[in-house]
Structures are given as C-alpha cells and as structure tokens.
Design a protein around this motif. Structure first.
Motif, PDB file in Angstrom:
ATOM      1  N   LYS A 189      -4.522 -23.077 -19.891  1.00 37.97           N
ATOM      2  CA  LYS A 189      -3.817 -22.732 -21.126  1.00 37.97           C
ATOM      3  C   LYS A 189      -3.567 -23.997 -21.930  1.00 37.97           C
ATOM      4  O   LYS A 189      -3.102 -25.004 -21.400  1.00 37.97           O
ATOM      5  N   LEU A 190      -3.894 -23.943 -23.217  1.00 38.37           N
ATOM      6  CA  LEU A 190      -3.735 -25.080 -24.102  1.00 38.37           C
ATOM      7  C   LEU A 190      -2.421 -24.982 -24.888  1.00 38.37           C
ATOM      8  O   LEU A 190      -1.847 -23.899 -25.031  1.00 38.37           O
ATOM      9  N   HIS A 191      -1.981 -26.119 -25.410  1.00 38.76           N
ATOM     10  CA  HIS A 191      -0.869 -26.105 -26.364  1.00 38.76           C
ATOM     11  C   HIS A 191      -1.305 -25.365 -27.627  1.00 38.76           C
ATOM     12  O   HIS A 191      -2.504 -25.154 -27.872  1.00 38.76           O
ATOM     13  N   ASP A 192      -0.349 -24.988 -28.438  1.00 38.25           N
ATOM     14  CA  ASP A 192      -0.655 -24.181 -29.624  1.00 38.25           C
ATOM     15  C   ASP A 192      -1.620 -24.866 -30.577  1.00 38.25           C
ATOM     16  O   ASP A 192      -2.404 -24.203 -31.265  1.00 38.25           O
ATOM     17  N   ASN A 193      -1.609 -26.204 -30.629  1.00 36.99           N
ATOM     18  CA  ASN A 193      -2.535 -26.918 -31.511  1.00 36.99           C
ATOM     19  C   ASN A 193      -3.935 -27.076 -30.908  1.00 36.99           C
ATOM     20  O   ASN A 193      -4.826 -27.665 -31.524  1.00 36.99           O
ATOM     21  N   LEU A 194      -4.120 -26.543 -29.689  1.00 36.57           N
ATOM     22  CA  LEU A 194      -5.405 -26.563 -28.961  1.00 36.57           C
ATOM     23  C   LEU A 194      -5.896 -27.982 -28.683  1.00 36.57           C
ATOM     24  O   LEU A 194      -7.064 -28.190 -28.352  1.00 36.57           O
ATOM     25  N   GLY A 195      -4.997 -28.951 -28.787  1.00 37.26           N
ATOM     26  CA  GLY A 195      -5.410 -30.337 -28.606  1.00 37.26           C
ATOM     27  C   GLY A 195      -5.307 -30.862 -27.193  1.00 37.26           C
ATOM     28  O   GLY A 195      -5.910 -31.893 -26.875  1.00 37.26           O
ATOM     29  N   SER A 196      -4.586 -30.176 -26.322  1.00 39.73           N
ATOM     30  CA  SER A 196      -4.427 -30.642 -24.944  1.00 39.73           C
ATOM     31  C   SER A 196      -3.973 -29.484 -24.069  1.00 39.73           C
ATOM     32  O   SER A 196      -3.570 -28.421 -24.555  1.00 39.73           O
ATOM     33  N   VAL A 197      -4.035 -29.702 -22.755  1.00 35.69           N
ATOM     34  CA  VAL A 197      -3.684 -28.667 -21.779  1.00 35.69           C
ATOM     35  C   VAL A 197      -2.174 -28.616 -21.587  1.00 35.69           C
ATOM     36  O   VAL A 197      -1.510 -29.656 -21.496  1.00 35.69           O
ATOM     37  N   SER A 198      -1.645 -27.420 -21.496  1.00 34.56           N
ATOM     38  CA  SER A 198      -0.208 -27.263 -21.231  1.00 34.56           C
ATOM     39  C   SER A 198       0.069 -26.715 -19.841  1.00 34.56           C
ATOM     40  O   SER A 198       1.054 -27.085 -19.209  1.00 34.56           O
ATOM     41  N   ILE A 199      -0.809 -25.815 -19.339  1.00 27.96           N
ATOM     42  CA  ILE A 199      -0.546 -25.138 -18.060  1.00 27.96           C
ATOM     43  C   ILE A 199      -1.862 -24.863 -17.324  1.00 27.96           C
ATOM     44  O   ILE A 199      -2.868 -24.487 -17.933  1.00 27.96           O
ATOM     45  N   ASN A 232     -14.627 -19.868 -18.409  1.00 26.79           N
ATOM     46  CA  ASN A 232     -13.791 -18.680 -18.199  1.00 26.79           C
ATOM     47  C   ASN A 232     -12.472 -18.751 -18.980  1.00 26.79           C
ATOM     48  O   ASN A 232     -11.873 -17.714 -19.271  1.00 26.79           O
ATOM     49  N   SER A 233     -12.041 -19.963 -19.298  1.00 28.48           N
ATOM     50  CA  SER A 233     -10.767 -20.119 -20.015  1.00 28.48           C
ATOM     51  C   SER A 233     -11.004 -19.937 -21.516  1.00 28.48           C
ATOM     52  O   SER A 233     -10.993 -20.893 -22.305  1.00 28.48           O
ATOM     53  N   ASP A 234     -11.237 -18.685 -21.921  1.00 27.80           N
ATOM     54  CA  ASP A 234     -11.648 -18.389 -23.298  1.00 27.80           C
ATOM     55  C   ASP A 234     -10.628 -17.538 -24.064  1.00 27.80           C
ATOM     56  O   ASP A 234     -10.967 -16.913 -25.069  1.00 27.80           O
ATOM     57  N   LYS A 235      -9.395 -17.510 -23.602  1.00 23.54           N
ATOM     58  CA  LYS A 235      -8.376 -16.712 -24.286  1.00 23.54           C
ATOM     59  C   LYS A 235      -7.959 -17.339 -25.616  1.00 23.54           C
ATOM     60  O   LYS A 235      -7.611 -16.637 -26.559  1.00 23.54           O
ATOM     61  N   GLN A 236      -7.975 -18.661 -25.676  1.00 25.12           N
ATOM     62  CA  GLN A 236      -7.564 -19.353 -26.905  1.00 25.12           C
ATOM     63  C   GLN A 236      -8.746 -19.921 -27.679  1.00 25.12           C
ATOM     64  O   GLN A 236      -8.674 -20.072 -28.899  1.00 25.12           O
TER      65      GLN A 236
END
Length: 444
Positions: A189-199, A232-236
């Motif tokens: 899961k990425l941060h809202d700005n899609l610039g880095s990983v959050s979780i 697979n991590s394609d939700k965002q």
C-alpha cells in the motif's frame, strides 16, 4: 525476537519499525543484520515456516513457457526461512571490471552500481558472511595457462553456508530484529501521493490480516517473487507498483548451461587439480560483442568400471575409445566416457531481453494473489555469445596443446538451433536497476 504469525489473533497490534523486509533468504537476513548493527529496528517477514511445508511451497507454483526444459517457477526456489541457501551448492566467484561497464552492444543501459573497486571494499565482510577463507579466490596453484582469449577462473566454495543454521539463533536473540514466520505479504500500500510505501499488508495461514508500517521497506524475495508482488499490488496503480513504464518483470535472466561439445586431454598436467574452468578475457568480450562466462572442463582422467564384468567393460571401452568413428557410433546408442575426455559445460551470462519476462496469470493462490507466468527467452546476442565462446575456446586449447575439442553441431552450423539451454537456478532481472526510469524499476 521471534514470532509465528499463525499464533496471532486478527486484532493483534503490530509496532512500527525503521525498516520492514520482505523475505528471509540470504539477502533479507544479511540486510536485517547490517541494519541492526547500525541501530535500526527491523521487521523481517518470512512467508514460510522454519521448515519446508507444502502449503508455503504451493504459493510458488506457476507456469513456465518459452524455454520449458525446466520449470523455473516451481523448481529452484524454496519458500521457508533461509530461502535457497537451504540447497545452495556454494560456488562463489569474482565480478569482473567489464560487468560494471556500459556495454552498448547489448542494447540497454548497463548496471549503474559504481565500480568494481567500490564493491570490493566489502569483500572481507562478504567472505565472513559466507564462511570463505581470507585468501579466497586464488586460481589453481600448480597450473599455468597462457591464453590470449581465456584465463583460469578464480573461484571459491562456501561450505556452503546455510543461513538458517548460522543466523537463526542470532536473529531470535536480537533486540533490534523481529523475525516473523508464516507472514505472507499480499499487498503493497502506497501513501496517497503514490510516492512511497506506507504499509505491507500481511496475512497468516489462518485468515488473519495485519498491517506492517515502517520508515523504509525492502523487497528481498528473489527475481520472480519480487516482480509478482509488485504486479499484484495494483489497487492504487493500475499496472502495479513501480510499473509505470511496463518494466516490472522484464529482462528475466539466468545463467545458460549449454554443452558446447566434448574434449580430449593432450597436456595432462593442467588437469592435476581436477576441473579446469576458463573465463573469456575482457578483450575477447569487447572485440566480439559477447557476454561473460565460465566454461567447465571436467576430464575423466581415471575412468573405472565396477562389478564382476569390470575387466570386460574396461577392455570394451578401451577398444571403442581407440577409434573416433567407433566412439561416435557407440555414443549414439549410449553415452559413456573415455579416459582423458569429457564434456564442456558452461555458465554463460544472459543479455537483458525485454521479451524474457514475468507476467501474471488469471489463476490465483489461496491469498487471492495471481500466479506467475515466466516466459524465459534467449535472443540473438545470447546465441552469438554461446557460439563464439565454443569456437574460440576450441582454437585456444588447440593452440596451447592442452586439449582437442569436438564442438556440438549447433556451434559450427548456425542453421541448427541451439539445443538444451540448461540452467543454474541463478534467477536475476525483473526489477532492473537503472538511472533512466523508462528502462528500469529501481535506481541506485
């Protein structure tokens, strides 16, 4: 500290870390240990258990297409603590200067990882990790090889080091590293700005789901699984994390193991220490626009038969081996070795090939993760490397009076397809390092 995620309840609280690492194989374990020594707190996540289990290994199943003489997806990899160090053969060798250079003839930018000298500042540390002696990587002591296009390989063998046996107790005692087994990462899961990983979203085998947060995140699950998780991590991000330019999964590479032909020993002295291994010189690679390699010459110096008919078998072999025609005819029926001959095997660099790649299948595993399809492909540059190495090493050994080589037909005749691109379970690529984000996935 040590934790089994299968014992966690769904509402269990997970603390935040400085670094969270996916994969407890040689890379993940080494990174965790180095970070802990630097005072960082680390979560080290292993999807399998401390031992091999069918449930974990099944998650590695997928499809192999393209070169299908082996199943690279399901074989070679081990999904439990220690990773593929649990069946590693232990061979180690140097990187050459040319491995760090920009070889434009391969069609893609090279490895932007600095110089060989920069990497070799860490040689003593690497030797300690793998239990190699301080005088490692010396060539054969009693053998002189005066070649212009090839040189003797410098290699060393680890015991081999099994990372589970060597490092598990240290990790369990550590107050900086928390080792989690049965911890399967199912989404980045990425941060809202899609610039880095959050979780890192993690699941155990009992349906429990847990978020892992950290300042930094590391993927250390190997060439196939790293690409699979990103895709697979394609939700965002529709194409998957890091895949804006469709590069995740591309340029899957192995070391080809092609049998270049057979040879007969002439100068027996060079074979006194056993297998002779040769590398092409940098001048040969640059002038002929080919890749790097190790060529193995394993001569049968004292071939013996066994059983009641031993003497009869030896006599028959000696008779057949005296005649080149009889030897060739006999080998069409059954393969056998004569004293002083052997097969030339190889460990050959594969060039980066955009069409040799990992993609996702529609079939899913127990966690809803789409399984992989591996399309492993050589290209014309690989075939040039294979054929050039075969022809040039045959000439070199003949000039030196060391051995006579009988090359495979596909080496001499380019109209014949190269047969049996073997493997070494050295899986690379898929998340290329590059300063140009359009032809890579990670930077330096």
């Amino acid at each position: 500290m040590f934790f089994d995620m299968n014992t966690f309840t769904t509402n269990a609280s997970i603390k935040s870390y400085d670094v969270c690492i996916c994969g407890a194989g040689p890379a993940g374990i080494t990174i965790a240990r180095m970070l802990a020594k630097a005072g960082k707190t680390v979560a080290l996540l292993e999807g399998g258990s401390l031992e091999y289990t069918e449930a974990s290994q099944n998650l590695y199943h997928g499809k192999s297409v393209g070169l299908v003489n082996w199943d690279a997806v399901s074989n070679c990899r081990l999904r439990y603590f220690g990773g593929t160090s649990n069946h590693w053969g232990g061979r180690c060798s140097f990187l050459d200067n040319i491995d760090f250079e920009q070889r434009d003839y391969f069609g893609m930018p090279g490895w932007p990882a600095g110089s060989r000298d920069e990497i070799f500042k860490h040689l003593d540390t690497a030797c300690s990790i793998l239990d190699l002696p301080k005088n490692a990587f010396r060539g054969p002591s009693n053998v002189k090889f005066k070649g212009t296009n090839f040189r003797l390989s410098e290699k060393e063998f680890s015991p081999p080091t099994r990372f589970k046996s060597k490092y598990l107790e240290e990790l369990q005692r550590s107050d900086k590293i928390d080792l989690f087994i049965n911890a399967n990462i199912t989404n980045i899961k990425l941060h809202d700005n899609l610039g880095s990983v959050s979780i890192f979203e993690v699941q155990n085998y009992n349906g429990g789901k847990f978020p892992f947060t950290a300042k930094k995140f590391v993927l250390a699950s190997g060439a196939i699984e790293n690409a699979r998780l990103l895709l697979n991590s394609d939700k965002q991000m529709k194409r998957g994390v890091g895949n804006q330019y469709d590069m995740v999964g591309r340029c899957f590479m192995e070391h080809f193991n092609v049998e270049l032909g057979r040879f007969v020993v002439e100068d027996h002295k060079i074979w006194e220490e056993g297998v002779v291994q040769l590398n092409p010189t940098e001048s040969l690679m640059k002038s002929r626009h080919i890749g790097n390699a190790v060529l193995d010459f394993n001569a049968n110096m004292h071939k013996e038969s066994y059983g009641r008919l031993r003497k009869l078998k030896d006599s028959a072999r000696d008779l057949v081996c005296k005649s080149e025609k009889l030897t060739d005819l006999s080998r069409k029926l059954v393969d056998f070795d004569c004293n002083g001959d052997g097969v030339i095997t190889s460990l050959i660099e594969q060039t980066p090939n955009l069409e040799s790649r990992i993609t996702l299948d529609s079939e899913k595993d127990m966690f809803g993760m789409r399984r992989v399809i591996l399309n492993w492909k050589p290209n014309s540059a690989d075939n040039l490397t294979i054929r050039t190495l075969g022809r040039e090493v045959a000439k070199e050994l003949a000039r030196a009076g060391i051995a006579r080589v009988q090359l495979a037909d596909f080496i001499l005749d380019e109209s014949i397809k190269i047969r049996d691109y073997g493997h070494h379970c050295h899986q690379m690529g898929t998340t290329r390092m590059s300063v140009d984000h359009k032809v890579g996935v990670v930077d330096i």
